[in-house]
Scaffold this motif. Sequence first.
Motif, PDB file in Angstrom:
ATOM      1  N   THR A 188      -0.930  -7.808   1.158  1.00 17.22           N
ATOM      2  CA  THR A 188      -1.586  -7.133   2.277  1.00 17.22           C
ATOM      3  C   THR A 188      -1.150  -7.710   3.619  1.00 17.22           C
ATOM      4  N   GLY A 189      -1.212  -6.862   4.590  1.00 12.30           N
ATOM      5  CA  GLY A 189      -0.926  -7.232   5.971  1.00 12.30           C
ATOM      6  C   GLY A 189      -1.269  -6.046   6.851  1.00 12.30           C
ATOM      7  N   ILE A 190      -1.091  -6.197   8.139  1.00 14.83           N
ATOM      8  CA  ILE A 190      -1.329  -5.082   9.052  1.00 14.83           C
ATOM      9  C   ILE A 190      -0.147  -4.122   8.962  1.00 14.83           C
ATOM     10  N   VAL A 191      -0.434  -2.893   8.557  1.00 16.32           N
ATOM     11  CA  VAL A 191       0.605  -1.898   8.303  1.00 16.32           C
ATOM     12  C   VAL A 191       0.382  -0.700   9.218  1.00 16.32           C
ATOM     13  N   ARG A 192       1.441  -0.260   9.848  1.00 13.42           N
ATOM     14  CA  ARG A 192       1.346   0.914  10.727  1.00 13.42           C
ATOM     15  C   ARG A 192       1.274   2.190   9.901  1.00 13.42           C
ATOM     16  N   ALA A 193       0.440   3.098  10.339  1.00 15.26           N
ATOM     17  CA  ALA A 193       0.327   4.378   9.634  1.00 15.26           C
ATOM     18  C   ALA A 193       1.649   5.131   9.654  1.00 15.26           C
ATOM     19  N   GLU A 194       2.393   5.049  10.749  1.00 17.32           N
ATOM     20  CA  GLU A 194       3.670   5.765  10.824  1.00 17.32           C
ATOM     21  C   GLU A 194       4.682   5.195   9.836  1.00 17.32           C
ATOM     22  N   ASP A 195       4.612   3.872   9.573  1.00 13.64           N
ATOM     23  CA  ASP A 195       5.532   3.276   8.595  1.00 13.64           C
ATOM     24  C   ASP A 195       5.195   3.739   7.178  1.00 13.64           C
ATOM     25  N   VAL A 196       3.894   3.792   6.882  1.00  9.70           N
ATOM     26  CA  VAL A 196       3.476   4.270   5.559  1.00  9.70           C
ATOM     27  C   VAL A 196       3.960   5.701   5.347  1.00  9.70           C
ATOM     28  N   LEU A 197       3.763   6.541   6.337  1.00 11.72           N
ATOM     29  CA  LEU A 197       4.168   7.939   6.215  1.00 11.72           C
ATOM     30  C   LEU A 197       5.686   8.056   6.084  1.00 11.72           C
ATOM     31  N   ALA A 198       6.428   7.256   6.851  1.00  8.27           N
ATOM     32  CA  ALA A 198       7.890   7.329   6.813  1.00  8.27           C
ATOM     33  C   ALA A 198       8.424   6.954   5.431  1.00  8.27           C
ATOM     34  N   VAL A 199       7.884   5.871   4.841  1.00 14.15           N
ATOM     35  CA  VAL A 199       8.346   5.448   3.517  1.00 14.15           C
ATOM     36  C   VAL A 199       7.992   6.499   2.470  1.00 14.15           C
ATOM     37  N   SER A 200       6.787   7.062   2.555  1.00  8.47           N
ATOM     38  CA  SER A 200       6.366   8.082   1.593  1.00  8.47           C
ATOM     39  C   SER A 200       7.264   9.311   1.667  1.00  8.47           C
ATOM     40  N   LEU A 201       7.542   9.788   2.873  1.00  9.08           N
ATOM     41  CA  LEU A 201       8.363  10.983   3.035  1.00  9.08           C
ATOM     42  C   LEU A 201       9.803  10.729   2.599  1.00  9.08           C
ATOM     43  N   GLU A 202      10.310   9.530   2.871  1.00 12.34           N
ATOM     44  CA  GLU A 202      11.679   9.210   2.462  1.00 12.34           C
ATOM     45  C   GLU A 202      11.823   9.288   0.943  1.00 12.34           C
ATOM     46  N   THR A 203      10.783   8.834   0.217  1.00 11.11           N
ATOM     47  CA  THR A 203      10.842   8.834  -1.240  1.00 11.11           C
ATOM     48  C   THR A 203      10.645  10.229  -1.810  1.00 11.11           C
ATOM     49  N   ALA A 204       9.717  10.991  -1.229  1.00  9.10           N
ATOM     50  CA  ALA A 204       9.359  12.290  -1.799  1.00  9.10           C
ATOM     51  C   ALA A 204      10.223  13.441  -1.297  1.00  9.10           C
ATOM     52  N   ARG A 205      10.947  13.238  -0.200  1.00 11.25           N
ATOM     53  CA  ARG A 205      11.674  14.354   0.415  1.00 11.25           C
ATOM     54  C   ARG A 205      12.686  15.021  -0.535  1.00 11.25           C
ATOM     55  N   PRO A 206      13.437  14.255  -1.357  1.00 13.63           N
ATOM     56  CA  PRO A 206      14.363  14.942  -2.268  1.00 13.63           C
ATOM     57  C   PRO A 206      13.670  15.919  -3.213  1.00 13.63           C
TER      58      PRO A 206
END
Length: 507
Positions: free
Chosen positions: A214-232
């Motif tokens: 755990t740590g302080i995580v930006r919402a935009e970073d979470v969304l970016a990683v999720s979209l990068e994985t799911a986009r294909p």
Amino acid sequence: MDNSNGHGWRRWAVAVGAVLIACLARAVLWPDLFREATFMPLFGAVLLSAWYGGLGPGLLAVALGAAFMAWTIFPPLENFAVSDPRSQLGMALYLAFGTGICLACHSLHASRRRQRVVQAALHEVKLREAMTVAETAQLAAEAQRKDRFLATLAHELRNPLAPVRYAVEIARRNPAYASDALATIDRQVDHLSRLVEDLMDVSRIARDRLELRTGIVRAEDVLAVSLETARPVIEGARHRLDIVEPDRRWALEGDLVRVAQAITNLLNNAAKFTPPDGTIRVEVTADDATLSFTVTDNGVGIDANDIERLMQPFEQGVPPPHMASSGLGIGLALSRQIAQLHGGSLVLERGPDGTGTRATLRLPRASDVAPAVDPALPARSSEAISVLVADDNADAATTLRLMLELEGHTVHVASDGEEACQLAEAVRPAAAFIDLGMPRRDGLQVCGWIRGRPWSRRTRLIALTGWGQASDFERTRRAGFDAHLVKPVDSDTIMRALRGEDRSAAN
């Protein structure tokens, strides 16, 4: 009423009190009434005492009644001796009938107790039968779920293995297609890796072994990683993707990888259960205490009665007409468990217009942070070093050797633990990748042997193994390994571990 096994002194007090009342009625209150029925009040006292208190208090009432009659009724009066034959006969009849009353009450109580025992036993048998039927049904259902899961798992494992085998055959027959074949193998291996990791995550959560970084995580970073994985997956189904970006200051306290994994599962589900050319919308909203990641699609939707079932591991919905059955039924369960580990929740419901599905992942919000500045990537080390690879799987050792040699390193390969120790002593490598399950000496023993040599102080030892439980990481740490990687591992992770940038990239 049967109090022969309880109420202690009260049983005896009732006997004494009943006899006193009977004596008072006979001698003082209604002497004329009971002149011809001398024993009636005393028989009533005996009956009450035996019925309420049991055999002991009943016999006490008989004895007290006999003493009363000997003293006050049978001549000579005021004397316990009964000498008159007629009085003796009367006393004998009283004692016989009184004792008979006591024995009859005792027998009746014993019969009732036996009846209660039998009824309790019958009730217990019925309960056990009901439990047995329920347990049998539960075991049958669990066996059916296990069989269905194993069949599904075999299906999911065979699916990516088939194109891997075809790709190898194509590359062997015509090297001109090697690049396409390798791309196919890479995609399918990545799919297998995700499948195995999802299974391991479910197991870790079930045993409370999933560790959150755990740590302080930006919402935009979470969304970016999720979209990068799911986009294909989304683009492969030709879906339109609408994104409502979060405020760049919004943040949460959690594990970036795990939260992104949960949202990726929701996006993949939306892509799978939405017919081609559909629309998927992902939106991040916030209130004072919560960050919400919402994925909405216009697909087949979800039945309200199925929501809780689909949240359980290995449960799946009916595949829509546009797709065949696929997946292990892990995604939603894993996403909800990840949310709960972060103190949040996952809510599934019908879309706002009654069609499709809306999934909302709610997580506790952290204080706002300053907008991120993209950091520069660290420089890649190009220094060539001597590396030892120890693995009894010849293909695994060979492919790792080729990968390292492409980076310019000198590689020495050992196929068992004994050979690994001999090579290590001969070449004194700067780094070593060591499998744990080797013959002759296992990886932990090889690590201990190397760490016992003075020259090993600058040698980086990396465990490269299929063992990935928390206890396995602890074992390798105690043995002296600098890093622990879980197979399969991509080349970037291998190189980061070689440079000492990550101890457990595959944890």
